[in-house]
Scaffold this active site. Sequence first.
Site: not given
Ligand code: ADP
Length: 555
Positions: A185, A330, A441, A446
Amino acid sequence: MFGLMMDTPLSIVSLIEFGARYNGTVEIVSRTVEGPIHRYTYRDSFARIARLARALAGLGMREGDRVGTLAWNGHRHFELYYGVPGIGAVCHTINPRLFPEQIAFIVNHAEDRLLFSDLTFLPLLEKLAPALRKVEKFVLMTDRAHMPKTGLRDCLCYEELLEGTADTYPWPTLDERAAAGLCYTSGTTGNPKGVLYSHRSTVLHALGNNLRDSAGARAGEAVLPVVPMFHVNAWGIPFGAPIIGAKLVFPGPKYDPESLYELFHTEKVAFSAGVPTVWIALLEYMRKTGKRLPDLRTIGVGGSAMTQALCEAYEREFGIEVAHGWGMTETSPVGTHNTLLPREASLPWEERLRYKLAQGRGRFLVEIKIVDARGRRLPEDGVATGELCVRGPYVASAYYHDEEASRAAWDEEGWFHTGDVASIDVEGYVRIVDRIKDMIKSGGEWISSIELEGAAMSHAAVLEAAAFARPDKKWGERPVLAVRLRPGARASKEEIASFLAGRIAKWAIPEDIMFVEEFPYTATGKVAKRILRERAVAALSAAPAPAQAAQASRA
Ligand code: ADP
């Protein structure tokens, strides 16, 4: 009593073996780093994958060894996606957009023995090589004619490695739970964390992508993953396409809208997937040039929230279906995808939009729930919001060699806590409110940065917006909005604030609006809010005025 069925293990190589056998003449088209477009078929590719497997074995790679890749979406990277796990080794895709120190950290943490790289990243490797303790050899993914002069130690040429090797391989039977892929990640907080995919998880995820209602590629169509193969397996598209018989189109190093448009157009791409930023850029390009993409059926949008403005533009202005999805490194990565149920699909546009903007419904094999701060399950009534938790055979069960981070993210029942806040309605539609760390916040209320951004992007002059918290002495935090205007468009802070006034709660109206020319992005293509926040705090403390600025900079 056990069933009397074969325990044939699921294997990654079986995906391309099937593709070569049943979709052998379907093409893989790649824009290369060297320049020209490269074309070959699944059958040709499988033969070269066998050659690559022989070369890897010849270099001493054994089951469980990690092989790193620093590469764009292209045919050689595709070969590594299969050849490396095919011999039982682990394909570790590395995101070249990470900071060099992070790249060194993950290559060392993964203990990569080999590192395959596109020519683009040679200068980076030359710099990093002394720090990469376990890397025995570097392989430049090019042919002899394009091999550059380099001082890089132990440097080999990809095409030379494949020369003279036989194009069949005695693929070993592996345990389906064996490690096959590794992706870190981006580590916006702390060090990057490794997610170690297995053959089983990868095959099940590919099948999930290929379900007819999953909005993915279809037989006979061309699919172009804009999402990079160096992060979260290009959303699994390179694994799903061979078995379905979809033509794969790879954009190589060129991600600008003009180059992407050209490939979409000439290769008649019907399905594609990418983060919103990519689609915003392509949209602006099509609007500016008057060009259209009649073959493009559907775009998958995820990684960050899709907005109403983006959805309306593609669906209503260009007739291209938009399919929203949510996922994480993940979760392999697709956790939810949005293809509307017949009832929702037949609603009038305004009502349908509410469903289209949801991140989708849980997929088969991905169990989801929302919980409160004490881990208690919350009702799925579309109103209650809580942390989204997931479980299933293609969800990670721990981070690679990182007990502390694993303890923090998984509970005793094996649920992975995503760090995202969401609601789930009775039909199962998931709506992400925000990442926990991005929520603002203000005086006990929120504020969802996603909601604020979505509202701002509905303003005709606004192309992109990002909302984030700025420390505030009185309210704890106050929202600030950074805005990128459409080229040639004008709007004042006051105009945008009054536009927002009717659309969001009073306390969510931004304290300040900053206009930016370009947004800073993270390595995974998301707006880097931490950098924006630092800028906003610095601007406030530099401002000539008054008490409030001084307070905020001390906060
Ligand atoms: P990184 O944190 O390395 O960018 P990821 O690609 O694993 O890693 O990102 C996952 C995160 O991206 C999710 O936990 C979420 O917060 C955000 N995310 C992914 N798809 C969406 C979506 N369609 N809408 C809002 N947030 C999203």
